[in-house]
Design a protein around this motif. Sequence first.
Motif, PDB file in Angstrom:
ATOM      1  N   GLN A  59      32.652   0.616 -27.091  1.00 22.69           N
ATOM      2  CA  GLN A  59      33.746   1.053 -26.215  1.00 22.69           C
ATOM      3  C   GLN A  59      33.374   0.866 -24.746  1.00 22.69           C
ATOM      4  OE1 GLN A  59      34.369   3.919 -24.108  1.00 22.69           O
ATOM      5  NE2 GLN A  59      36.569   3.543 -23.974  1.00 22.69           N
ATOM      6  N   TYR A  60      32.137   1.116 -24.389  1.00 22.46           N
ATOM      7  CA  TYR A  60      31.690   0.910 -23.011  1.00 22.46           C
ATOM      8  C   TYR A  60      31.784  -0.562 -22.611  1.00 22.46           C
ATOM      9  CZ  TYR A  60      29.729   5.638 -22.917  1.00 22.46           C
ATOM     10  OH  TYR A  60      29.552   6.995 -22.959  1.00 22.46           O
ATOM     11  N   LEU A  61      31.471  -1.455 -23.554  1.00 25.46           N
ATOM     12  CA  LEU A  61      31.484  -2.885 -23.257  1.00 25.46           C
ATOM     13  C   LEU A  61      32.880  -3.509 -23.306  1.00 25.46           C
ATOM     14  CD1 LEU A  61      28.333  -3.994 -25.283  1.00 25.46           C
ATOM     15  CD2 LEU A  61      28.549  -3.824 -22.796  1.00 25.46           C
ATOM     16  N   HIS A  62      33.734  -3.031 -24.232  1.00 25.26           N
ATOM     17  CA  HIS A  62      35.014  -3.703 -24.478  1.00 25.26           C
ATOM     18  C   HIS A  62      36.246  -2.834 -24.184  1.00 25.26           C
ATOM     19  CE1 HIS A  62      32.784  -6.982 -26.324  1.00 25.26           C
ATOM     20  NE2 HIS A  62      32.101  -6.079 -27.001  1.00 25.26           N
ATOM     21  N   VAL A  97      42.366   1.986 -28.718  1.00 20.45           N
ATOM     22  CA  VAL A  97      41.746   1.970 -27.397  1.00 20.45           C
ATOM     23  C   VAL A  97      41.035   3.294 -27.117  1.00 20.45           C
ATOM     24  CG1 VAL A  97      42.207   1.809 -24.930  1.00 20.45           C
ATOM     25  CG2 VAL A  97      43.408   0.307 -26.515  1.00 20.45           C
ATOM     26  N   ASN A  98      41.646   4.409 -27.524  1.00 19.41           N
ATOM     27  CA  ASN A  98      41.118   5.727 -27.157  1.00 19.41           C
ATOM     28  C   ASN A  98      40.440   6.498 -28.284  1.00 19.41           C
ATOM     29  OD1 ASN A  98      42.130   5.469 -24.510  1.00 19.41           O
ATOM     30  ND2 ASN A  98      44.155   6.065 -25.219  1.00 19.41           N
ATOM     31  N   THR A  99      40.695   6.140 -29.531  1.00 16.09           N
ATOM     32  CA  THR A  99      40.161   6.936 -30.637  1.00 16.09           C
ATOM     33  C   THR A  99      39.668   6.044 -31.770  1.00 16.09           C
ATOM     34  OG1 THR A  99      42.286   7.120 -31.771  1.00 16.09           O
ATOM     35  CG2 THR A  99      41.741   8.862 -30.185  1.00 16.09           C
ATOM     36  N   ASN A 123      36.019  10.159 -32.343  1.00 19.10           N
ATOM     37  CA  ASN A 123      35.485   9.842 -31.018  1.00 19.10           C
ATOM     38  C   ASN A 123      34.809  11.033 -30.338  1.00 19.10           C
ATOM     39  OD1 ASN A 123      38.420  10.301 -31.129  1.00 19.10           O
ATOM     40  ND2 ASN A 123      38.213  10.537 -28.931  1.00 19.10           N
ATOM     41  N   GLU A 124      34.976  12.231 -30.851  1.00 14.95           N
ATOM     42  CA  GLU A 124      34.248  13.386 -30.308  1.00 14.95           C
ATOM     43  C   GLU A 124      32.795  13.401 -30.774  1.00 14.95           C
ATOM     44  OE1 GLU A 124      36.356  16.987 -31.121  1.00 14.95           O
ATOM     45  OE2 GLU A 124      38.218  16.204 -30.283  1.00 14.95           O
TER      46      GLU A 124
END
Length: 133
Positions: A59-62, A97-99, A123-124
């Motif tokens: 997620q940090y990269l994409h 995108v978010n979860t 994602n938590e």
Amino acid sequence: MRIKKIPSFNLQEMLIVLAILGILLLIALPNFMPLISKTKAQEAQIQLKYISNLQRQFQYLHSKYSADFNEINYEAPRTVLENGSANYRYEVTEASVNTYKVRATAVVDFDGDGIYNVWEIDNEGNPKQIIKD
């Protein structure tokens, strides 16, 4: 020349001791089943946390989470049904995108009651037991 007798147990005595130990084991085994299930559930929690870390890095990269284990460089361990050692099968059930949500489903019924253990992580990053075996 006199042969000295060595004290020992005969076959009947040994069989009686083994039978008693077997009966005691059968009595004690149901008490240990929850402990065995709890120990095997550690496998799911560890793998889910590892997948969570990989998802976070992806997620940090994409700027999104992945639905494909190959994208996050995760190779699921082979299950005992596939001649491996893992007791759980892992799958991404949701990714956006978010979860994301990843599920670990037991392939073995640990206590023989017909219910298979299921864990999930999102994602938590906290594994949650969905179905208890």
